[in-house]
Design a protein around this motif. Structure first.
Motif, PDB file in Angstrom:
ATOM      1  N   GLN A 125       1.061   5.560  -0.463  1.00 55.01           N
ATOM      2  CA  GLN A 125       0.322   6.817  -0.399  1.00 55.01           C
ATOM      3  C   GLN A 125       1.313   7.971  -0.400  1.00 55.01           C
ATOM      4  OE1 GLN A 125      -2.274   7.262   2.998  1.00 55.01           O
ATOM      5  NE2 GLN A 125      -3.309   9.047   2.151  1.00 55.01           N
ATOM      6  N   HIS A 134       3.259   1.775   3.181  1.00 48.94           N
ATOM      7  CA  HIS A 134       2.725   1.471   4.507  1.00 48.94           C
ATOM      8  C   HIS A 134       3.329   0.170   5.015  1.00 48.94           C
ATOM      9  CE1 HIS A 134      -0.188   1.375   7.782  1.00 48.94           C
ATOM     10  NE2 HIS A 134      -0.397   0.101   7.499  1.00 48.94           N
ATOM     11  N   ARG A 177       0.838  -1.209   0.000  1.00 49.71           N
ATOM     12  CA  ARG A 177       0.000   0.000   0.000  1.00 49.71           C
ATOM     13  C   ARG A 177       0.872   1.258   0.000  1.00 49.71           C
ATOM     14  NH1 ARG A 177      -3.860   0.012   4.822  1.00 49.71           N
ATOM     15  NH2 ARG A 177      -2.235  -1.181   5.903  1.00 49.71           N
ATOM     16  N   THR A 184       3.850  -2.344   8.735  1.00 45.99           N
ATOM     17  CA  THR A 184       3.342  -2.601  10.081  1.00 45.99           C
ATOM     18  C   THR A 184       4.348  -3.431  10.871  1.00 45.99           C
ATOM     19  OG1 THR A 184       2.250  -4.652   9.414  1.00 45.99           O
ATOM     20  CG2 THR A 184       0.977  -2.619   9.212  1.00 45.99           C
TER      21      THR A 184
END
Length: 286
Positions: A137, A142, A135, A144
């Motif tokens: 942006q 992104h 992902r 985690t």
């Protein structure tokens, strides 16, 4: 081979570390990590996964002192496995060896194990998740730090036995302790031309080319202004950044020099140091 670790991308393809006992380290990297020895002398051992390509060099020249805490240098180097099945086989191998890891995580972009060699040099062994699932942006990816599903990954081995690192294994990335995050950004982004792809507030940055999640990471987790370790301390000796051609390499040499970073020629290679003293060899892939 990973699309992110071939031309026209710029990436880390080799790391050299200092160790205190060469024989002990060779045994560890063969029996626990799964490397083969490509070349060996009284002072070095060059390790490979495919029998021809050097990925990691162990070096013991003179008296090497133990790893010094709270300094700049190696946080970890990261060994990239070609798929989840191979990570599962590696997990099953570590379980059989009753080897203690220091951490594990599902980063969404990758699934990773963390541990140390006998000298405390940090190692990551990981596989990437499908790039189509990453992902992005505003130019940043992104990531985690979720719990790793050991059982699911181990099951992907389908009962196949671990036989060492598969030939497609690569040096996936390197992660460094630095003393100043802003100066590191200038060096790796403006100087080396890498894209910033992950920002962790004001304490860590990750850089890549070609849309990878990172080829190089830096952090100030040992403290802003952390000193450089002694030259003969366990830890990073240098790492090699691979450029697609001589023109691309020369452009980067000029960038670095325009920013007042020193670049010298040693044994036919261009060598530079980041602002925290981490030594980098600038090379062209064969």
């Amino acid at each position: 081979m990973s699309e992110f670790h071939q031309q026209p991308n710029v990436f880390v393809n080799h790391v050299t570390i200092k160790v205190q006992e060469l024989k002990r380290s060779i045994t560890f990297y063969k029996n626990i990590v799964g490397f083969q020895v490509l070349e060996q002398s009284e002072t070095i051992a060059v390790l490979t996964s495919n029998g021809t390509t050097p990925l990691l060099t162990l070096e013991k020249r003179g008296e090497v002192v133990p790893k010094q805490p709270r300094t700049t240098g190696l946080y970890h180097f990261a060994i990239l496995l070609p798929n989840r099945k191979e990570l599962g086989k590696f997990i099953n191998h570590l379980t059989e060896q009753r080897f203690q890891i220091t951490g594990a995580a599902n980063h969404e972009i990758s699934e990773a194990l963390y541990f140390n060699d006998p000298d405390g040099n940090g190692i990551e062994v990981y596989c990437d998740t499908p790039p189509s699932s990453w992902r992005w942006q505003n130019g940043l990816i992104h990531a985690t730090n979720s719990q790793l599903d050991f059982e699911s990954i181990a099951a992907d081995a389908n009962g196949e036995l671990w036989e060492g690192l598969p030939p497609q294994t690569l040096m996936g990335h390197i992660h460094l302790h630095v003393s100043d995050i802003k100066r590191a950004e200038q060096f790796y982004h403006q100087g080396l031309g890498l894209d910033v792809v992950i920002r962790m507030d004001d304490h860590a940055l990750f850089f890549s080319t070609g849309g990878y999640h990172h080829h190089i990471g830096v952090n100030i987790w040992n403290g802003t202004g952390a000193p450089q370790p002694q030259k003969n301390s366990v830890g990073l000796q240098n790492f090699t950044i691979n450029f697609p051609n001589e023109k691309a390499k020369q452009t980067i040499v000029q960038n670095l020099q325009s920013l007042q970073y020193s670049v010298s020629q040693i044994n036919g290679n261009y060598v530079t140091n980041d602002p925290s003293g981490n030594e980098i060899i600038l090379a062209v892939g064969k």
